[in-house]
Design a protein around this motif. Structure first.
Motif, PDB file in Angstrom:
ATOM      1  N   GLY A   6       0.808  -1.202   0.000  1.00 18.80           N
ATOM      2  CA  GLY A   6       0.000   0.000   0.000  1.00 18.80           C
ATOM      3  C   GLY A   6       0.842   1.252   0.000  1.00 18.80           C
ATOM      4  O   GLY A   6       2.060   1.199   0.116  1.00 18.80           O
ATOM      5  N   GLY A   7       0.148   2.373  -0.126  1.00 18.50           N
ATOM      6  CA  GLY A   7       0.809   3.664  -0.171  1.00 18.50           C
ATOM      7  C   GLY A   7       0.256   4.602   0.872  1.00 18.50           C
ATOM      8  O   GLY A   7      -0.165   4.172   1.942  1.00 18.50           O
ATOM      9  N   ASP A   8       0.195   5.901   0.536  1.00 20.18           N
ATOM     10  CA  ASP A   8      -0.181   6.917   1.501  1.00 20.18           C
ATOM     11  C   ASP A   8      -1.685   7.162   1.604  1.00 20.18           C
ATOM     12  O   ASP A   8      -2.117   7.971   2.416  1.00 20.18           O
ATOM     13  N   GLN A   9      -2.497   6.494   0.796  1.00 16.98           N
ATOM     14  CA  GLN A   9      -3.953   6.658   0.834  1.00 16.98           C
ATOM     15  C   GLN A   9      -4.619   5.287   0.727  1.00 16.98           C
ATOM     16  O   GLN A   9      -3.982   4.265   0.952  1.00 16.98           O
ATOM     17  N   TYR A  10      -5.875   5.289   0.315  1.00 16.92           N
ATOM     18  CA  TYR A  10      -6.620   4.039   0.164  1.00 16.92           C
ATOM     19  C   TYR A  10      -6.034   3.175  -0.958  1.00 16.92           C
ATOM     20  O   TYR A  10      -5.745   3.660  -2.040  1.00 16.92           O
ATOM     21  N   ASP A  11      -5.886   1.884  -0.681  1.00 16.60           N
ATOM     22  CA  ASP A  11      -5.467   0.900  -1.674  1.00 16.60           C
ATOM     23  C   ASP A  11      -6.301  -0.355  -1.438  1.00 16.60           C
ATOM     24  O   ASP A  11      -6.321  -0.874  -0.319  1.00 16.60           O
ATOM     25  N   GLY A  12      -6.992  -0.825  -2.445  1.00 17.75           N
ATOM     26  CA  GLY A  12      -7.837  -2.005  -2.289  1.00 17.75           C
ATOM     27  C   GLY A  12      -7.641  -2.990  -3.422  1.00 17.75           C
ATOM     28  O   GLY A  12      -7.845  -2.651  -4.590  1.00 17.75           O
ATOM     29  N   ALA A  13      -7.235  -4.212  -3.081  1.00 23.84           N
ATOM     30  CA  ALA A  13      -7.069  -5.255  -4.096  1.00 23.84           C
ATOM     31  C   ALA A  13      -8.429  -5.652  -4.651  1.00 23.84           C
ATOM     32  O   ALA A  13      -9.401  -5.760  -3.916  1.00 23.84           O
ATOM     33  N   ARG A  14      -8.491  -5.844  -5.966  1.00 18.95           N
ATOM     34  CA  ARG A  14      -9.733  -6.231  -6.631  1.00 18.95           C
ATOM     35  C   ARG A  14      -9.658  -7.632  -7.228  1.00 18.95           C
ATOM     36  O   ARG A  14     -10.648  -8.321  -7.314  1.00 18.95           O
ATOM     37  N   ALA A  15      -8.458  -8.046  -7.685  1.00 24.28           N
ATOM     38  CA  ALA A  15      -8.311  -9.357  -8.317  1.00 24.28           C
ATOM     39  C   ALA A  15      -6.887  -9.853  -8.114  1.00 24.28           C
ATOM     40  O   ALA A  15      -5.953  -9.061  -7.981  1.00 24.28           O
ATOM     41  N   ILE A  16      -6.749 -11.174  -8.092  1.00 21.70           N
ATOM     42  CA  ILE A  16      -5.446 -11.797  -7.872  1.00 21.70           C
ATOM     43  C   ILE A  16      -5.345 -13.053  -8.732  1.00 21.70           C
ATOM     44  O   ILE A  16      -6.341 -13.743  -8.955  1.00 21.70           O
ATOM     45  N   ALA A  17      -4.153 -13.330  -9.246  1.00 22.21           N
ATOM     46  CA  ALA A  17      -3.907 -14.526 -10.051  1.00 22.21           C
ATOM     47  C   ALA A  17      -2.432 -14.903  -9.904  1.00 22.21           C
ATOM     48  O   ALA A  17      -1.609 -14.070  -9.509  1.00 22.21           O
ATOM     49  N   LEU A  18      -2.103 -16.141 -10.228  1.00 28.40           N
ATOM     50  CA  LEU A  18      -0.723 -16.598 -10.223  1.00 28.40           C
ATOM     51  C   LEU A  18      -0.255 -16.783 -11.652  1.00 28.40           C
ATOM     52  O   LEU A  18      -1.006 -17.269 -12.501  1.00 28.40           O
ATOM     53  N   ASP A  19       1.011 -16.410 -11.919  1.00 23.57           N
ATOM     54  CA  ASP A  19       1.564 -16.665 -13.249  1.00 23.57           C
ATOM     55  C   ASP A  19       2.247 -18.029 -13.248  1.00 23.57           C
ATOM     56  O   ASP A  19       2.221 -18.756 -12.245  1.00 23.57           O
ATOM     57  N   SER A  20       2.862 -18.400 -14.360  1.00 25.72           N
ATOM     58  CA  SER A  20       3.454 -19.734 -14.493  1.00 25.72           C
ATOM     59  C   SER A  20       4.648 -19.959 -13.570  1.00 25.72           C
ATOM     60  O   SER A  20       5.045 -21.093 -13.336  1.00 25.72           O
ATOM     61  N   GLN A  21       5.215 -18.876 -13.038  1.00 25.93           N
ATOM     62  CA  GLN A  21       6.367 -18.975 -12.138  1.00 25.93           C
ATOM     63  C   GLN A  21       5.948 -18.936 -10.673  1.00 25.93           C
ATOM     64  O   GLN A  21       6.799 -18.891  -9.792  1.00 25.93           O
ATOM     65  N   GLY A  22       4.647 -18.879 -10.421  1.00 23.99           N
ATOM     66  CA  GLY A  22       4.149 -18.808  -9.052  1.00 23.99           C
ATOM     67  C   GLY A  22       4.196 -17.407  -8.467  1.00 23.99           C
ATOM     68  O   GLY A  22       4.015 -17.227  -7.271  1.00 23.99           O
ATOM     69  N   GLN A  23       4.425 -16.409  -9.317  1.00 19.93           N
ATOM     70  CA  GLN A  23       4.420 -15.028  -8.857  1.00 19.93           C
ATOM     71  C   GLN A  23       2.975 -14.567  -8.713  1.00 19.93           C
ATOM     72  O   GLN A  23       2.092 -14.981  -9.455  1.00 19.93           O
ATOM     73  N   SER A  85      -9.792  10.583 -13.895  1.00 18.11           N
ATOM     74  CA  SER A  85     -10.937  10.368 -13.014  1.00 18.11           C
ATOM     75  C   SER A  85     -10.859   8.986 -12.384  1.00 18.11           C
ATOM     76  O   SER A  85      -9.776   8.441 -12.213  1.00 18.11           O
ATOM     77  N   HIS A  86     -11.977   8.396 -12.077  1.00 15.62           N
ATOM     78  CA  HIS A  86     -12.062   7.112 -11.393  1.00 15.62           C
ATOM     79  C   HIS A  86     -11.785   5.956 -12.357  1.00 15.62           C
ATOM     80  O   HIS A  86     -12.459   5.823 -13.363  1.00 15.62           O
ATOM     81  N   ASP A  87     -10.787   5.139 -12.033  1.00 14.60           N
ATOM     82  CA  ASP A  87     -10.431   3.952 -12.804  1.00 14.60           C
ATOM     83  C   ASP A  87     -10.359   2.785 -11.827  1.00 14.60           C
ATOM     84  O   ASP A  87      -9.611   2.847 -10.844  1.00 14.60           O
ATOM     85  N   ASP A  88     -11.127   1.743 -12.071  1.00 12.62           N
ATOM     86  CA  ASP A  88     -11.245   0.656 -11.105  1.00 12.62           C
ATOM     87  C   ASP A  88     -11.193  -0.694 -11.802  1.00 12.62           C
ATOM     88  O   ASP A  88     -12.065  -0.997 -12.615  1.00 12.62           O
ATOM     89  N   PRO A  89     -10.175  -1.513 -11.516  1.00 11.12           N
ATOM     90  CA  PRO A  89     -10.131  -2.846 -12.117  1.00 11.12           C
ATOM     91  C   PRO A  89     -11.135  -3.767 -11.420  1.00 11.12           C
ATOM     92  O   PRO A  89     -11.420  -3.610 -10.232  1.00 11.12           O
ATOM     93  N   THR A  90     -11.678  -4.711 -12.163  1.00 10.48           N
ATOM     94  CA  THR A  90     -12.619  -5.657 -11.563  1.00 10.48           C
ATOM     95  C   THR A  90     -12.157  -7.100 -11.698  1.00 10.48           C
ATOM     96  O   THR A  90     -12.594  -7.953 -10.948  1.00 10.48           O
ATOM     97  N   ASP A  91     -11.283  -7.390 -12.661  1.00 11.21           N
ATOM     98  CA  ASP A  91     -10.823  -8.765 -12.848  1.00 11.21           C
ATOM     99  C   ASP A  91      -9.444  -8.767 -13.491  1.00 11.21           C
ATOM    100  O   ASP A  91      -9.050  -7.796 -14.148  1.00 11.21           O
ATOM    101  N   LEU A  92      -8.733  -9.870 -13.288  1.00  8.11           N
ATOM    102  CA  LEU A  92      -7.383 -10.052 -13.814  1.00  8.11           C
ATOM    103  C   LEU A  92      -7.186 -11.530 -14.107  1.00  8.11           C
ATOM    104  O   LEU A  92      -7.536 -12.372 -13.280  1.00  8.11           O
ATOM    105  N   VAL A  93      -6.650 -11.842 -15.283  1.00  4.90           N
ATOM    106  CA  VAL A  93      -6.248 -13.205 -15.611  1.00  4.90           C
ATOM    107  C   VAL A  93      -4.858 -13.157 -16.227  1.00  4.90           C
ATOM    108  O   VAL A  93      -4.409 -12.117 -16.715  1.00  4.90           O
TER     109      VAL A  93
END
Length: 188
Positions: A6-23, A85-93
């Protein structure tokens, strides 16, 4: 494995995934202009400093984390993806080549980086679906392979993204636009 990111303000995770290296690959929404790890191009390849600064409102924040590492090795890739303005991710693959595909919603009318060949590069303040493909490998410096908007004249947002072999993307979401672009024979 557990950590703070996180940083100096609000930070909220929206999506999470693993790559082929387990990152761990995350897409988050942030108001932080300082304190978040950010990686920038060492080669200065176009677009220079893409994703290195907070653009205002809420920005998408895309990062790759390497469990067990510290310092800059912990976040080999971390960038903002946002406009005025407002930019919000909802999914990640993540695909088999470890490219990151992100979808979401944006109200930004300027400040977003668009790739050549994008479907729609004119944002409207009513809200548009945002779709981006990023390659965090060092050979591309994380420059978006694809970054485009999708929608009509009213509120549109992407909620989910899935991939099929051959590079086909399926995007699901919502629309209030009677002029939402369709292809083929739309059901309704």
């Amino acid at each position: 494995y557990s950590t703070y990111l996180g940083g100096d303000q609000y930070d909220g995770a929206r999506a999470i995934a693993l790559d082929s290296q387990g990152q761990v690959c995350i897409a988050a929404c942030t108001n932080s202009s300082a304190g978040l790890p950010i990686t920038v191009s060492s080669s200065g390849s176009p677009p220079a400093n893409w994703g290195s600064t907070y653009s205002g409102g809420d920005d998408c924040y895309i990062a790759v984390l390497v469990p067990g590492q510290t310092g800059s090795a912990f976040t080999p890739f971390a960038r903002y993806l946002g406009g005025n303005s407002h930019d919000d991710p909802t999914d990640l693959v993540v695909d088999d080549s470890d490219r990151l595909y992100v979808c979401g919603l944006t109200y930004s009318t300027s400040g977003l980086y668009f790739s050549s060949g994008g479907l729609d590069t004119t944002g409207d303040s009513q809200g548009d679906a945002l779709v981006a493909a990023l390659d965090p490998s060092q050979s591309t410096d994380g420059t978006p392979v694809l970054c485009t908007l999708f929608g009509g004249s009213s509120l549109d947002g992407a909620k989910g993204i899935r991939l099929e072999g051959g590079g086909t993307m399926f995007i699901g979401g919502e629309t209030k636009s009677s002029d939402f672009p369709t292809a083929g024979q739309a059901l309704d």
